[in-house]
Design a protein around this motif. Structure first.
Motif, PDB file in Angstrom:
ATOM      1  N   MET A   1      35.354  56.521  16.501  1.00  0.00           N
ATOM      2  CA  MET A   1      36.378  57.257  16.128  1.00  0.00           C
ATOM      3  C   MET A   1      36.956  56.772  14.710  1.00  0.00           C
ATOM      4  SD  MET A   1      40.208  57.522  18.204  1.00  0.00           S
ATOM      5  CE  MET A   1      39.386  58.461  19.351  1.00  0.00           C
ATOM      6  N   PRO A   2      37.314  57.739  13.628  1.00  0.00           N
ATOM      7  CA  PRO A   2      37.590  57.416  12.374  1.00  0.00           C
ATOM      8  C   PRO A   2      38.932  56.833  12.365  1.00  0.00           C
ATOM      9  CG  PRO A   2      37.795  59.787  12.572  1.00  0.00           C
ATOM     10  CD  PRO A   2      36.907  59.133  13.940  1.00  0.00           C
ATOM     11  N   THR A   3      39.288  55.716  11.560  1.00  0.00           N
ATOM     12  CA  THR A   3      40.517  54.986  11.323  1.00  0.00           C
ATOM     13  C   THR A   3      41.522  56.212  11.108  1.00  0.00           C
ATOM     14  OG1 THR A   3      39.408  53.061  10.702  1.00  0.00           O
ATOM     15  CG2 THR A   3      41.837  53.267  10.186  1.00  0.00           C
ATOM     16  N   ARG A   4      42.896  55.943  11.625  1.00  0.00           N
ATOM     17  CA  ARG A   4      43.840  56.952  11.337  1.00  0.00           C
ATOM     18  C   ARG A   4      44.750  56.361  10.065  1.00  0.00           C
ATOM     19  NH1 ARG A   4      46.045  57.584  17.555  1.00  0.00           N
ATOM     20  NH2 ARG A   4      44.503  58.838  18.263  1.00  0.00           N
ATOM     21  N   ALA A   5      44.666  57.234   8.961  1.00  0.00           N
ATOM     22  CA  ALA A   5      45.241  56.892   7.863  1.00  0.00           C
ATOM     23  C   ALA A   5      46.836  56.683   8.169  1.00  0.00           C
ATOM     24  CB  ALA A   5      45.133  57.846   6.875  1.00  0.00           C
ATOM     25  N   SER A   6      47.257  57.483   8.845  1.00  0.00           N
ATOM     26  CA  SER A   6      48.925  57.671   9.215  1.00  0.00           C
ATOM     27  C   SER A   6      49.340  56.385   9.878  1.00  0.00           C
ATOM     28  CB  SER A   6      48.986  58.894  10.126  1.00  0.00           C
ATOM     29  OG  SER A   6      48.475  58.675  11.426  1.00  0.00           O
ATOM     30  N   GLU A   7      48.320  55.818  10.640  1.00  0.00           N
ATOM     31  CA  GLU A   7      48.682  54.312  11.593  1.00  0.00           C
ATOM     32  C   GLU A   7      48.572  53.293  10.515  1.00  0.00           C
ATOM     33  OE1 GLU A   7      49.649  51.939  14.825  1.00  0.00           O
ATOM     34  OE2 GLU A   7      49.806  54.003  14.219  1.00  0.00           O
ATOM     35  N   ILE A   8      47.795  53.310   9.400  1.00  0.00           N
ATOM     36  CA  ILE A   8      47.783  52.244   8.469  1.00  0.00           C
ATOM     37  C   ILE A   8      48.702  52.482   7.443  1.00  0.00           C
ATOM     38  CG2 ILE A   8      46.559  51.476   6.403  1.00  0.00           C
ATOM     39  CD1 ILE A   8      43.957  52.338   7.524  1.00  0.00           C
TER      40      ILE A   8
END
Length: 376
Positions: A1-8
């Motif tokens: 699953m790709p990393t979530r930009a919003s979480e970073i």
């Protein structure tokens, strides 16, 4: 699953105060050291005599200003040609293929390339390569985690040996210069065991001796330096300065430098130089502005300063940087010639397999690599 930009982004925002505090502390520390750096020329003569090799002439007493300014790039190229016409520059770089877990035995390949440019219309440049193979016997006394270290050491030996050959073959000839992409100070080897460390020291001492004996200039160019020689000197003299921590010399001297400007030349007194025999106090350094980033670190053998040739040689380097668009052209060209790309690696593996089959040698390859070689 790709990393979530919003979480970073959410995590960064939640720690904004930590970043702000760290930046404020760093900027305060940096300003203290920059203020101390401006006091160099005002320090006692006893300090200056022991460390500074050329006093700056600028108003703030900490910089050597480069006098040339050009209205456009063509004018800078004209200046570069006027400086380096008829000057032979030489650089070496290397690349390697490390031992692979795809083979049952450790085997490595090292390649170096050199570029010699006479900067004369009627004299062609020279671009050549040399290769060496490290066979299983070379690795027999090493644990696998040290295989790469041996390969790196062999590459360094080959690069410095070729530089020494150039210096010795041009002994006594004016208008020649060898460029080293890296440092003349073997601090990087201090993490190794004594035997490996000595190999690097021996290579660099031989290089310094060859330059001094041949009277051919040698310049070490370190584009991104983490050296703290100046920071430690300033802290030694200005006792109120706190520890430099992550602060490096290039950050301290960056303020106010325009293209071509440099700091004064200082004598390098790093502890590992005590192992350099008669060359232990024969090394100078400065920081030179060559691009939009922090100034680069330049290291020179002290005989160049004593003979008064250092500014001429630094102008040769400036000309090389102009030709290379921000990086010395000779070093850049040697790097491009030396690099081993994916196709080169596949060719090496295929030739190795074919040769082992021909010789009846029992070298097993992983199924993954065999599949790749068949497809390509």
């Amino acid at each position: 699953m790709p990393t979530r930009a919003s979480e970073i982004r959410r995590l960064l925002e939640s720690k904004r105060h930590q970043f702000n505090r760290a930046d404020d502390q760093f900027q305060s520390l940096l300003q203290l050291y920059r203020d101390a750096f401006r006091q160099l020329a005002r320090l006692p003569d006893s300090w200056i005599d022991g460390h500074l090799l050329d006093l700056p002439l600028s108003l703030d007493g900490s910089l050597w200003r480069f006098p040339e300014r050009w209205p456009h790039r063509e004018a800078s190229l004209d200046w570069a040609r006027s400086q380096i016409q008829g000057v032979t520059t030489f650089a070496v770089d290397g690349s390697q293929i490390y031992p692979s877990k795809d083979f049952s035995l450790p085997i490595a390949l090292v390649q170096i390339a050199w570029f010699e440019n006479p900067h004369e219309l009627k004299q062609p440049y020279t671009k050549e390569i040399a290769v060496d193979l490290l066979a299983p016997a070379d690795f027999q006394d090493l644990s696998p985690e040290n295989f790469d270290r041996l390969v790196n050491m062999r590459r360094f030996q080959m690069e410095t040996e070729r530089l020494v050959q150039f210096l010795e073959s041009h002994a006594g000839q004016p208008n020649c210069c060898a460029l080293l992409d890296g440092s003349l100070v073997a601090t990087f080897a201090e993490a190794f065991e004594a035997e490996t460390q000595q190999v690097y020291i021996d290579c660099l001492v031989r290089l310094l001796r060859a330059s001094e004996n041949s009277r051919v200039p040698l310049i070490a160019y370190i584009d991104t330096s983490s050296a703290k020689d100046l920071a430690e000197l300033l802290q030694d003299w200005f006792e109120e300065l706190p520890e430099p921590r992550s602060l490096v010399d290039a950050q301290i001297v960056a303020q106010g430098l325009r293209w071509g400007d440099r700091t004064p030349l200082l004598r390098c007194r790093r502890s590992i130089l005590k192992a350099y025999a008669e060359q232990s106090d024969r090394l100078a350094y400065c920081y030179l502005k060559t691009h939009d980033g922090n100034p680069v670190r330049i290291e020179l053998p002290l005989w160049l300063v004593e003979s008064g040739q250092h500014e001429t040689v630094l102008n040769w380097l400036r000309a090389e940087v102009i030709a290379g668009g921000g990086y010395p052209y000779a070093i850049e060209t040697a790097d491009q010639a030396a690099v081993l790309r994916s196709d080169d690696r596949q060719l090496f593996y295929r030739l190795l397999q074919e040769w082992c089959d021909q010789e009846g040698l029992n070298l097993s390859l992983s199924r993954k690599l065999v599949s790749k070689l068949r497809r390509r």
